[in-house]
Design a protein around this motif. Structure first.
Motif, short mmCIF file in Angstrom:
data_model
loop_
_atom_site.label_atom_id
_atom_site.label_comp_id
_atom_site.label_asym_id
_atom_site.label_seq_id
_atom_site.Cartn_x
_atom_site.Cartn_y
_atom_site.Cartn_z
N GLY A 63 -0.46 13.13 2.85
CA GLY A 63 -0.53 13.06 2.05
C GLY A 63 -0.05 10.39 2.83
N TYR A 64 -0.77 9.70 1.97
CA TYR A 64 -0.24 8.57 3.00
C TYR A 64 0.75 7.85 1.61
CZ TYR A 64 -3.27 8.29 5.90
OH TYR A 64 -5.03 9.09 7.08
N ALA A 65 1.14 6.87 1.68
CA ALA A 65 2.46 6.83 0.43
C ALA A 65 2.36 5.06 -0.26
CB ALA A 65 3.56 5.71 1.01
N ALA A 66 1.46 6.01 -1.61
CA ALA A 66 0.85 4.98 -2.84
C ALA A 66 1.59 4.09 -2.52
CB ALA A 66 0.38 5.03 -3.41
N PHE A 67 1.66 2.73 -3.57
CA PHE A 67 2.94 1.57 -3.86
C PHE A 67 3.16 0.64 -4.98
CE2 PHE A 67 1.15 -0.40 0.01
CZ PHE A 67 1.58 -1.87 -0.51
N GLY A 68 1.23 0.49 -5.02
CA GLY A 68 1.13 -0.46 -6.28
C GLY A 68 -0.14 -0.45 -6.68
N LYS A 69 -0.93 -1.04 -7.57
CA LYS A 69 -2.53 -0.64 -8.02
C LYS A 69 -2.48 -2.23 -8.47
CE LYS A 69 -5.11 0.97 -11.53
NZ LYS A 69 -4.63 1.90 -12.64
N VAL A 70 -3.71 -2.32 -8.32
CA VAL A 70 -4.78 -4.37 -8.51
C VAL A 70 -4.72 -4.00 -9.76
CG1 VAL A 70 -7.24 -4.64 -8.54
CG2 VAL A 70 -5.73 -3.64 -6.72
N ILE A 71 -4.14 -4.59 -10.29
CA ILE A 71 -4.19 -4.83 -11.73
C ILE A 71 -5.15 -6.36 -12.40
CG2 ILE A 71 -1.72 -4.04 -12.44
CD1 ILE A 71 -1.27 -6.90 -12.27
N LYS A 72 -5.58 -7.30 -11.40
CA LYS A 72 -7.21 -8.33 -11.98
C LYS A 72 -7.43 -8.20 -10.38
CE LYS A 72 -7.40 -12.75 -13.93
NZ LYS A 72 -6.68 -13.79 -14.51
#
Length: 196
Positions: free
Chosen positions: A157-166
């Motif tokens: 897999g890939y390394a996810a590290f955050g999320k769009v919050i706006k």
């Protein structure tokens, strides 16, 4: 009493100049011609990946870069598992710089618990440990990018590290721009990425 309250208020305002979420995670802003995208970095769950990305932000690496690649259901082979992402970084505008950045130790989704769901930001890579400043944002849920997923040959897999919050509407607007052979035509400028 009024003076003490004034001092307390001033301290609170000063502390709020660098926004963090309720969990203490930093927030960065991607500035584009279509508007701003705010991303919470999960430094608490993916410290190596989020920390590296934040160091690139603080170093000014993303000034005058671009979103340059899009994967959608129409531009991938019909016999392959589909992925929907918007990719950006230094590759198109600062290629020498991109190649000079060392790889980040791989933090899998099994380790961090951050799954590739709608709005998640992750790092692009070849082999594990080669990811650096190139990143992508998931359009809808992309479980094939998680550890064990069908979209990654090595299954790590890939390394996810955050999320769009706006600003997910901005992400989708860029995602829907014209592409040619998976590359946005023309690329969409990232004016800068900075801490909020």
């Amino acid at each position: 009493m009024y003076r003490i309250l004034s001092i307390i208020l001033a301290v609170i305002l000063w502390m709020g100049c660098t926004e963090k979420t309720g969990k203490g995670n930093p927030v960065v802003v991607i500035e584009t011609k279509y508007g701003q995208i705010e991303i919470e970095l999960y430094i608490d769950r993916a410290p190596k990946t989020a920390g590296a990305f934040l160091s690139y932000v603080d170093s000014g690496f993303y000034e005058n870069t671009s979103f340059y690649r899009v994967l959608n259901v129409n531009n991938q082979p019909s016999n392959a598992p589909k992925t929907e992402i918007l990719q950006g970084g230094l590759w198109r505008t600062k290629n020498d710089k991109a190649r000079s950045i060392p790889g980040i130790p791989h933090e899998s989704t099994a380790t961090t618990g951050i799954k590739h769901k709608d709005g998640i930001i992750s790092v692009a890579r070849l082999a594990p440990g080669t990811a650096n400043a190139e990143f992508f944002i998931c359009i809808d849920d992309q479980p094939g990018l998680d550890e064990g997923g069908e979209n990654v040959e090595d299954k790590l897999g890939y390394a996810a590290f955050g999320k769009v919050i706006k600003g997910m509407s901005v992400v989708r607007k860029i995602y829907l721009q014209n592409d040619r052979n998976q590359y946005l035509d023309p690329p969409v400028a990232i004016y800068n990425i900075s801490r909020k």
